[in-house]
Scaffold this active site. Structure first.
Site, mmCIF file in Angstrom:
data_model
loop_
_atom_site.group_PDB
_atom_site.id
_atom_site.type_symbol
_atom_site.label_atom_id
_atom_site.label_comp_id
_atom_site.label_asym_id
_atom_site.label_seq_id
_atom_site.Cartn_x
_atom_site.Cartn_y
_atom_site.Cartn_z
ATOM 1 N N GLU A 1 -5.724 6.872 -4.544
ATOM 2 C CA GLU A 1 -5.513 8.070 -3.706
ATOM 3 C C GLU A 1 -6.595 9.112 -3.996
ATOM 4 O O GLU A 1 -7.122 9.743 -3.075
ATOM 5 C CB GLU A 1 -4.117 8.645 -3.981
ATOM 6 C CG GLU A 1 -3.579 9.529 -2.877
ATOM 7 C CD GLU A 1 -3.359 8.789 -1.569
ATOM 8 O OE1 GLU A 1 -4.306 8.762 -0.750
ATOM 9 O OE2 GLU A 1 -2.263 8.247 -1.348
ATOM 10 N N CYS B 1 0.828 -1.211 0.000
ATOM 11 C CA CYS B 1 0.000 0.000 0.000
ATOM 12 C C CYS B 1 0.868 1.270 0.000
ATOM 13 O O CYS B 1 1.537 1.550 -0.971
ATOM 14 C CB CYS B 1 -0.974 -0.050 1.173
ATOM 15 S SG CYS B 1 -2.356 1.091 1.040
ATOM 16 N N HIS B 2 0.876 2.040 1.089
ATOM 17 C CA HIS B 2 1.774 3.204 1.162
ATOM 18 C C HIS B 2 3.159 2.834 1.712
ATOM 19 O O HIS B 2 4.042 3.688 1.765
ATOM 20 C CB HIS B 2 1.174 4.306 2.041
ATOM 21 C CG HIS B 2 0.000 5.012 1.417
ATOM 22 N ND1 HIS B 2 -1.296 4.613 1.619
ATOM 23 C CD2 HIS B 2 -0.071 6.090 0.592
ATOM 24 C CE1 HIS B 2 -2.128 5.420 0.954
ATOM 25 N NE2 HIS B 2 -1.409 6.317 0.318
#
Length: 221
Positions: free
Chosen positions: A160, A129-130
């Site tokens: 996002e 993910c991030h």
């Protein structure tokens, strides 16, 4: 000798607009559970050490399994990253996401050095993910970006925008990884999607955590 995984979590708790953020609990918890089931030793570290903030939004929805909620106890007293001085004792590093990582992973020199050393020792570098925000500042010993030419994925610009948080992060992760020369592969928003490139394993979003963790376990045996 049991295998040893280093999990690095964010300690950033604010977005650009001042709203609270942190770690996405399921991305930590689902991976933690997989590593525990495999009998691995787990060290949890973070840029500041101490208690890692959990993004309240990651606790919404009400269907979070108890075993995932129970992993929050391992976030109460994380090791400070600059105290992790010996990369050789780890077999893999795993970076769960949460928007906090966008603020305190990219420029953390201790994290950059650890990832470079582990990667160049042919250990597994995994991020979801991030979490791949931790890869953007990493340069290999020959000074090329680690992600250059690598096939990978991460939280996409489309995802996002769908979260409406695209204005509240310092940069868009997919865009930055592409700028660094990564072969970025995106699937539909919220699809369970994992990419592998030698010892680099990446997942697109929270839905991809278990796939990445299971792949890491499969590799370590």
């Amino acid at each position: 000798m049991s295998k040893h995984v280093l999990m690095v979590v964010t300690t950033a708790d604010k977005m650009l607009n001042g709203n609270e953020t942190g770690l996405w609990l399921s991305e930590f918890g689902e991976a933690y559970v997989e590593f525990k089931k495999a009998g691995y030793e787990i060290t949890v570290a973070s840029p500041k050490g101490g208690k890692a903030p959990v993004d309240a939004r990651s606790l919404e929805g009400g269907e979070i399994p108890q075993e995932i909620l129970d992993t929050a106890q391992y976030l109460e007293n994380t090791l400070k990253l600059d105290e992790v001085t010996d990369s050789s004792k780890f077999d893999a590093i795993f970076l769960p996401g949460g928007h906090g990582t966008m603020f305190d992973f990219p420029d953390n020199i201790y994290l950059q050095d650890l990832i470079r050393d582990l990667y160049e020792e042919d250990k597994i570098v995994a991020a979801v993910c991030h979490g791949p925000a931790g890869l953007v500042g990493v340069k290999l010993s020959d000074d090329t970006p680690l992600v250059a030419g690598k096939t990978l994925t991460a939280f996409t610009d489309e995802e996002e925008r769908e979260t409406t948080l695209d204005k509240d992060v310092p940069f868009l992760l997919e865009t930055r990884l592409r700028e660094l020369g990564a072969e970025f592969i995106a699937k539909d928003n919220w699809a369970d999607h994992m990419k592998e490139d030698k010892n680099l394993i990446t997942g697109q979003n929270p839905q991809s955590t278990t796939s990445v963790a299971k792949e890491l376990v499969k590799r370590l045996g």
